[in-house]
Design a protein around this motif. Structure first.
Motif, PDB file in Angstrom:
ATOM      1  N   TYR A   1       0.854  -1.191   0.000  1.00  0.00           N
ATOM      2  CA  TYR A   1       0.000   0.000   0.000  1.00  0.00           C
ATOM      3  C   TYR A   1       0.885   1.235   0.000  1.00  0.00           C
ATOM      4  N   HIS A   2       0.280   2.382  -0.305  1.00  0.00           N
ATOM      5  CA  HIS A   2       1.037   3.622  -0.412  1.00  0.00           C
ATOM      6  C   HIS A   2       1.522   4.067   0.970  1.00  0.00           C
ATOM      7  N   LYS A   3       2.651   4.752   0.982  1.00  0.00           N
ATOM      8  CA  LYS A   3       3.226   5.189   2.256  1.00  0.00           C
ATOM      9  C   LYS A   3       2.343   6.209   2.986  1.00  0.00           C
ATOM     10  N   SER A   4       1.351   6.784   2.278  1.00  0.00           N
ATOM     11  CA  SER A   4       0.415   7.703   2.930  1.00  0.00           C
ATOM     12  C   SER A   4      -0.491   6.990   3.928  1.00  0.00           C
ATOM     13  N   GLU A   5      -0.567   5.651   3.812  1.00  0.00           N
ATOM     14  CA  GLU A   5      -1.288   4.788   4.768  1.00  0.00           C
ATOM     15  C   GLU A   5      -2.757   5.184   4.958  1.00  0.00           C
ATOM     16  N   LEU A   6      -3.443   5.441   3.849  1.00  0.00           N
ATOM     17  CA  LEU A   6      -4.869   5.715   3.930  1.00  0.00           C
ATOM     18  C   LEU A   6      -5.644   4.407   4.101  1.00  0.00           C
ATOM     19  N   LYS A   7      -6.792   4.483   4.772  1.00  0.00           N
ATOM     20  CA  LYS A   7      -7.678   3.340   5.001  1.00  0.00           C
ATOM     21  C   LYS A   7      -6.961   2.191   5.724  1.00  0.00           C
ATOM     22  N   MET A   8      -6.124   2.563   6.694  1.00  0.00           N
ATOM     23  CA  MET A   8      -5.333   1.559   7.398  1.00  0.00           C
ATOM     24  C   MET A   8      -6.189   0.577   8.183  1.00  0.00           C
ATOM     25  N   GLN A   9      -7.382   1.009   8.616  1.00  0.00           N
ATOM     26  CA  GLN A   9      -8.222   0.087   9.382  1.00  0.00           C
ATOM     27  C   GLN A   9      -8.674  -1.089   8.509  1.00  0.00           C
ATOM     28  N   ILE A  10      -8.914  -0.834   7.214  1.00  0.00           N
ATOM     29  CA  ILE A  10      -9.301  -1.912   6.297  1.00  0.00           C
ATOM     30  C   ILE A  10      -8.069  -2.749   5.925  1.00  0.00           C
ATOM     31  N   ILE A  11      -6.941  -2.089   5.739  1.00  0.00           N
ATOM     32  CA  ILE A  11      -5.697  -2.807   5.431  1.00  0.00           C
ATOM     33  C   ILE A  11      -5.357  -3.773   6.566  1.00  0.00           C
ATOM     34  N   GLU A  12      -5.497  -3.323   7.802  1.00  0.00           N
ATOM     35  CA  GLU A  12      -5.229  -4.190   8.956  1.00  0.00           C
ATOM     36  C   GLU A  12      -6.197  -5.373   8.983  1.00  0.00           C
ATOM     37  N   ALA A  13      -7.463  -5.103   8.661  1.00  0.00           N
ATOM     38  CA  ALA A  13      -8.468  -6.169   8.652  1.00  0.00           C
ATOM     39  C   ALA A  13      -8.140  -7.205   7.576  1.00  0.00           C
ATOM     40  N   LEU A  14      -7.720  -6.740   6.400  1.00  0.00           N
ATOM     41  CA  LEU A  14      -7.324  -7.653   5.326  1.00  0.00           C
ATOM     42  C   LEU A  14      -6.115  -8.489   5.731  1.00  0.00           C
ATOM     43  N   TYR A  15      -5.125  -7.813   6.307  1.00  0.00           N
ATOM     44  CA  TYR A  15      -3.906  -8.515   6.707  1.00  0.00           C
ATOM     45  C   TYR A  15      -4.212  -9.617   7.727  1.00  0.00           C
ATOM     46  N   ASP A  16      -4.978  -9.273   8.744  1.00  0.00           N
ATOM     47  CA  ASP A  16      -5.302 -10.252   9.798  1.00  0.00           C
ATOM     48  C   ASP A  16      -6.076 -11.439   9.227  1.00  0.00           C
ATOM     49  N   THR A  17      -7.027 -11.153   8.342  1.00  0.00           N
ATOM     50  CA  THR A  17      -7.849 -12.224   7.767  1.00  0.00           C
ATOM     51  C   THR A  17      -7.010 -13.160   6.900  1.00  0.00           C
ATOM     52  N   ILE A  18      -6.233 -12.583   5.986  1.00  0.00           N
ATOM     53  CA  ILE A  18      -5.464 -13.396   5.036  1.00  0.00           C
ATOM     54  C   ILE A  18      -4.361 -14.179   5.733  1.00  0.00           C
ATOM     55  N   SER A  19      -3.570 -13.498   6.554  1.00  0.00           N
ATOM     56  CA  SER A  19      -2.439 -14.181   7.197  1.00  0.00           C
ATOM     57  C   SER A  19      -2.927 -15.281   8.123  1.00  0.00           C
ATOM     58  N   GLY A  20      -4.073 -15.065   8.783  1.00  0.00           N
ATOM     59  CA  GLY A  20      -4.620 -16.083   9.672  1.00  0.00           C
ATOM     60  C   GLY A  20      -5.046 -17.338   8.929  1.00  0.00           C
ATOM     61  N   ILE A  21      -5.624 -17.162   7.747  1.00  0.00           N
ATOM     62  CA  ILE A  21      -6.093 -18.304   6.958  1.00  0.00           C
ATOM     63  C   ILE A  21      -4.932 -19.041   6.288  1.00  0.00           C
ATOM     64  N   VAL A  22      -4.005 -18.287   5.684  1.00  0.00           N
ATOM     65  CA  VAL A  22      -2.912 -18.909   4.938  1.00  0.00           C
ATOM     66  C   VAL A  22      -1.926 -19.609   5.861  1.00  0.00           C
ATOM     67  N   ARG A  23      -1.818 -19.127   7.078  1.00  0.00           N
ATOM     68  CA  ARG A  23      -0.883 -19.738   8.020  1.00  0.00           C
ATOM     69  C   ARG A  23      -1.164 -21.226   8.208  1.00  0.00           C
ATOM     70  N   GLY A  24      -2.427 -21.599   8.073  1.00  0.00           N
ATOM     71  CA  GLY A  24      -2.786 -22.997   8.227  1.00  0.00           C
ATOM     72  C   GLY A  24      -2.539 -23.824   6.981  1.00  0.00           C
TER      73      GLY A  24
END
Length: 314
Positions: A274-297
Motif C-alpha cells: 500500500y502507499h506510504k500515505s497509509e490511507l484506510k489503514m483500518q481496512i488494510i489491517e483487517a485484510l492482513y489479519d484475515t489473510i495471514s490467519g487463513i494462509v498460516r494454516g
C-alpha cells in the motif's frame, strides 16, 4: 483553490485528455475545463500545454501536480481519521491482485472477509505487478497483493506468507525419477514458462542458475496461465514450476508429478502492499489479519530462500 479543482488537474495529468478526465470524474467536460481554467487564472500560470497532442504538463504544471497529489492524499486523511475514531471499518476499498496469486488466494479469504466486514465494499482487479505499483502511486488502488520485495520507495510492504516453488515434471522428463530437486538441476532448455509481464516468470528466471548462460530465445513454449503450463507439461512438452498453493488443486492422478525442492526451498514472498500515505489503514489491517490467519494454516514451510520477483538486470 479547491480540492475538487486539484482532483480535476490530477485527472487531466493522468489521462492527457480533458474529455477522458471529465468522464473519470463524472462531470461534463466544460465543467472540468472551466474549473481548471479558474485555477490557472488564480495562480497566474498555465498548468497544461494545450497545444500539444496529447496534452502535456508545463514545467510548473509538473510541480503543481506533485504537490496536488500530496494535498489530495492529506485531505482524504480527514475522513480516515474520523472513521478510525469511530472504529468504522467500511466503505469502498480497491484491491489489486496479481494473476498468479488471484485464483488460489482469493477463494481462501474472500468469503470470510465479507462475512466479518460486511460494510466494506471490495472492488478487486487482477493486475500485473507493474500495473499495481502504478495504480497505487496514482491513488487508483488502496492496496494490492503481490510478490515482493519490489524496491519501491513510495510503497510499504507487509509480508503475508512465503510460498515455495514446486516442480511439476511429466513422466518423460529427466527429473521425474528424482524424489526431490535442487535449483542447480533446472535448465531453461526444458522449462515451460509464463509469458513476459508475470513476476512469477521473473522469479523462475532468477532461480535458474543457467540463466546467465542462456538468452531468452533458448526456450520457446510460453503461456499466459499456470493451468495451461500444467496441461502442456502433461503432454510431455517439458517441466514447469508452480507456486505451492496451486499444487493443492492438482488432480490426484497428477500429484506424482510434483517434486519439492531440497531445503531451503526457493520461495516467493507474498505481501500486502500500500502507499506510504497509509490511507484506510483500518481496512488494510483487517485484510492482513484475515489473510495471514487463513494462509498460516495452509503453508507450513519455514526453511525457505526468497527469490526476487523483479526482472534480472542484464
Amino acid at each position: 483553490m479547491t480540492i475538487t479543482q486539484l482532483h480535476y488537474v490530477l485527472a487531466v495529468a493522468e489521462h492527457k485528455n480533458f474529455t477522458k478526465a471529465a468522464s473519470s470524474c463524472f462531470v461534463t467536460q466544460p465543467t472540468l475545463s472551466m474549473q481548471i481554467q479558474k485555477l490557472e487564472e488564480e495562480l497566474d500560470v498555465l498548468i497544461f500545454d494545450r497545444s500539444k497532442k496529447p496534452i502535456e504538463l508545463t514545467d510548473v504544471g509538473r510541480k503543481i501536480v506533485y504537490q496536488a497529489k500530496n494535498i489530495v492524499n492529506e485531505s482524504d486523511r480527514i475522513q480516515d481519521i474520523v472513521d478510525q475514531q469511530k472504529g468504522f471499518i467500511g466503505g469502498e476499498f480497491k484491491l489489486g491482485i496479481i494473476p498468479t496469486i488471484m485464483p488460489t488466494l482469493l477463494p481462501m479469504f474472500l468469503k470470510t472477509f465479507i462475512k466479518k466486514y460486511p460494510k466494506v465494499k471490495l472492488k478487486i482487479e487482477e493486475l500485473t505487478t507493474e500495473e499495481t505499483m502504478q495504480r497505487l502511486e496514482d491513488g487508483h488502488l488502496d492496496a494490492a497483493i503481490a510478490a515482493t520485495p519490489l524496491e519501491n520507495e513510495h510503497l510499504k510492504e507487509r509480508v503475508l506468507y512465503y510460498e515455495p516453488f514446486v516442480g511439476y515434471t511429466p513422466s518423460n522428463h529427466r527429473l521425474f525419477k528424482n524424489k526431490t530437486i535442487d535449483p542447480n538441476d533446472l535448465d531453461l532448455q526444458d522449462m515451460l514458462l509464463l509469458e513476459d509481464g508475470h513476476c512469477f516468470r521473473d522469479g523462475v528466471l532468477n532461480l535458474c542458475k543457467s540463466f546467465k548462460d542462456q538468452g531468452d530465445d533458448s526456450f520457446q513454449l510460453e503461456s499466459g496461465s499456470i493451468e495451461t503450463l500444467v496441461k502442456l507439461s502433461n503432454e510431455g512438452l517439458g517441466m514447469t514450476l508452480l507456486p505451492y498453493l496451486h499444487t493443492l488443486e492438482i488432480n490426484d492422478s497428477f500429484k506424482p508429478n510434483l517434486r519439492y525442492f531440497t531445503e531451503p526451498s526457493p520461495a516467493r514472498e507474498v505481501s500486502l502492499i500500500y502507499h506510504k500515505s497509509e490511507l484506510k489503514m483500518q481496512i488494510i489491517e483487517a485484510l492482513y489479519d484475515t489473510i495471514s490467519g487463513i494462509v498460516r494454516g495452509a503453508i507450513t514451510f519455514q526453511n525457505v530462500n526468497i527469490i526476487s520477483p523483479l526482472p534480472r538486470k542484464k
